[in-house]
Motif scaffolding. Structure first.
Motif, PDB file in Angstrom:
ATOM      1  N   GLY A 151     -45.515 -39.341 105.514  1.00 59.75           N
ATOM      2  CA  GLY A 151     -44.635 -39.680 106.093  1.00 59.75           C
ATOM      3  C   GLY A 151     -43.812 -38.780 106.707  1.00 59.75           C
ATOM      4  O   GLY A 151     -43.109 -39.083 107.925  1.00 59.75           O
ATOM      5  N   THR A 152     -43.714 -37.498 106.690  1.00 61.39           N
ATOM      6  CA  THR A 152     -43.118 -36.535 107.207  1.00 61.39           C
ATOM      7  C   THR A 152     -44.099 -36.286 108.544  1.00 61.39           C
ATOM      8  O   THR A 152     -43.085 -35.981 109.564  1.00 61.39           O
ATOM      9  CB  THR A 152     -43.091 -35.052 106.477  1.00 61.39           C
ATOM     10  N   LEU A 153     -45.156 -36.138 108.434  1.00 64.12           N
ATOM     11  CA  LEU A 153     -46.034 -36.110 109.716  1.00 64.12           C
ATOM     12  C   LEU A 153     -45.901 -37.241 110.467  1.00 64.12           C
ATOM     13  O   LEU A 153     -45.833 -37.030 111.682  1.00 64.12           O
ATOM     14  CB  LEU A 153     -47.387 -35.600 109.175  1.00 64.12           C
ATOM     15  N   LEU A 183     -37.350 -44.339 111.709  1.00 66.94           N
ATOM     16  CA  LEU A 183     -36.586 -44.917 110.729  1.00 66.94           C
ATOM     17  C   LEU A 183     -37.538 -45.273 109.378  1.00 66.94           C
ATOM     18  O   LEU A 183     -37.342 -45.272 108.216  1.00 66.94           O
ATOM     19  CB  LEU A 183     -35.808 -46.077 111.126  1.00 66.94           C
ATOM     20  N   LEU A 184     -38.718 -46.096 110.021  1.00 68.35           N
ATOM     21  CA  LEU A 184     -39.362 -46.423 109.021  1.00 68.35           C
ATOM     22  C   LEU A 184     -40.062 -45.402 108.162  1.00 68.35           C
ATOM     23  O   LEU A 184     -40.130 -45.335 106.901  1.00 68.35           O
ATOM     24  CB  LEU A 184     -40.713 -47.134 109.653  1.00 68.35           C
ATOM     25  N   ASN A 185     -40.481 -44.042 108.678  1.00 65.60           N
ATOM     26  CA  ASN A 185     -40.905 -43.132 108.133  1.00 65.60           C
ATOM     27  C   ASN A 185     -40.039 -42.401 107.233  1.00 65.60           C
ATOM     28  O   ASN A 185     -40.197 -41.992 106.028  1.00 65.60           O
ATOM     29  CB  ASN A 185     -41.916 -42.241 108.832  1.00 65.60           C
ATOM     30  N   VAL A 186     -38.696 -42.186 107.607  1.00 66.55           N
ATOM     31  CA  VAL A 186     -37.752 -41.843 106.841  1.00 66.55           C
ATOM     32  C   VAL A 186     -37.456 -42.432 105.708  1.00 66.55           C
ATOM     33  O   VAL A 186     -37.257 -41.981 104.478  1.00 66.55           O
ATOM     34  CB  VAL A 186     -36.399 -41.483 107.673  1.00 66.55           C
ATOM     35  N   THR A 187     -37.294 -43.957 105.868  1.00 63.39           N
ATOM     36  CA  THR A 187     -37.167 -44.946 104.767  1.00 63.39           C
ATOM     37  C   THR A 187     -38.163 -44.513 103.633  1.00 63.39           C
ATOM     38  O   THR A 187     -38.036 -44.480 102.322  1.00 63.39           O
ATOM     39  CB  THR A 187     -37.093 -46.314 105.049  1.00 63.39           C
ATOM     40  N   ASN A 202     -40.139 -41.851 103.125  1.00 67.05           N
ATOM     41  CA  ASN A 202     -39.822 -40.718 102.436  1.00 67.05           C
ATOM     42  C   ASN A 202     -38.674 -40.506 101.414  1.00 67.05           C
ATOM     43  O   ASN A 202     -39.000 -40.037 100.142  1.00 67.05           O
ATOM     44  CB  ASN A 202     -39.596 -39.409 103.567  1.00 67.05           C
ATOM     45  N   LEU A 203     -37.578 -41.265 101.876  1.00 64.75           N
ATOM     46  CA  LEU A 203     -36.350 -41.487 100.637  1.00 64.75           C
ATOM     47  C   LEU A 203     -37.068 -42.226  99.714  1.00 64.75           C
ATOM     48  O   LEU A 203     -36.648 -41.703  98.327  1.00 64.75           O
ATOM     49  CB  LEU A 203     -35.155 -42.116 101.640  1.00 64.75           C
ATOM     50  N   LEU A 225     -39.999 -39.626  92.952  1.00 68.23           N
ATOM     51  CA  LEU A 225     -40.511 -38.365  92.441  1.00 68.23           C
ATOM     52  C   LEU A 225     -39.226 -37.581  91.769  1.00 68.23           C
ATOM     53  O   LEU A 225     -39.400 -36.929  90.483  1.00 68.23           O
ATOM     54  CB  LEU A 225     -40.873 -37.423  93.392  1.00 68.23           C
ATOM     55  N   ILE A 226     -38.128 -37.718  92.018  1.00 69.12           N
ATOM     56  CA  ILE A 226     -36.970 -37.133  91.373  1.00 69.12           C
ATOM     57  C   ILE A 226     -36.558 -37.825  90.227  1.00 69.12           C
ATOM     58  O   ILE A 226     -36.391 -37.443  88.882  1.00 69.12           O
ATOM     59  CB  ILE A 226     -35.374 -37.455  92.518  1.00 69.12           C
ATOM     60  N   LYS A 227     -36.557 -39.325  90.021  1.00 70.17           N
ATOM     61  CA  LYS A 227     -36.454 -40.122  88.870  1.00 70.17           C
ATOM     62  C   LYS A 227     -37.747 -39.677  87.758  1.00 70.17           C
ATOM     63  O   LYS A 227     -37.396 -39.872  86.497  1.00 70.17           O
ATOM     64  CB  LYS A 227     -36.590 -41.651  89.169  1.00 70.17           C
ATOM     65  N   MET A 228     -38.748 -39.441  88.424  1.00 67.20           N
ATOM     66  CA  MET A 228     -39.841 -39.217  87.382  1.00 67.20           C
ATOM     67  C   MET A 228     -39.793 -37.772  86.713  1.00 67.20           C
ATOM     68  O   MET A 228     -40.072 -37.591  85.643  1.00 67.20           O
ATOM     69  CB  MET A 228     -41.111 -38.935  88.279  1.00 67.20           C
ATOM     70  N   SER A 229     -39.056 -36.836  87.517  1.00 69.12           N
ATOM     71  CA  SER A 229     -38.687 -35.457  86.888  1.00 69.12           C
ATOM     72  C   SER A 229     -37.446 -35.317  86.038  1.00 69.12           C
ATOM     73  O   SER A 229     -37.289 -34.256  85.345  1.00 69.12           O
ATOM     74  CB  SER A 229     -38.754 -34.551  87.896  1.00 69.12           C
TER      75      SER A 229
END
Length: 88
Positions: free
Chosen positions: A53-55, A70-74, A76-77, A83-87
């Protein structure tokens, strides 16, 4: 199509590389899901999706394509929040 790739390689090499590797990241993530099914590591899939998504976001910015950016930023978010929820 070959002409487009040659033209992009000559004039927009960085953009072509970002687009190609971003697409490969998405294909790898889908391949992992397809191959391993329920046993796939979601953390690996989300990490690969963030990279792809970043690329693609970089590519969209260079192309001046707001909708793709906007699609790729979405994407990524969503992946980063997963990932945050999993950690936690």
């Amino acid at each position: 199509m070959i002409g487009w790739v040659k033209k992009d390689w000559e004039y927009n090499r960085f953009r072509l590389i970002c687009e190609t590797f971003g697409s490969l990241c998405f294909l790898i993530a889908l391949g992992l899901i397809s191959w391993y099914g329920d046993d796939v590591s979601i953390k690996n899939v989300l990490t690969i999706q963030v990279i792809g998504g970043t690329l693609h976001a970089i590519n969209a910015y260079l192309r001046k394509s707001l909708n793709l950016l906007l699609l790729n930023v979405t994407v990524n978010l969503m992946c980063i929040s997963g990932l945050i929820k999993m950690s936690i």
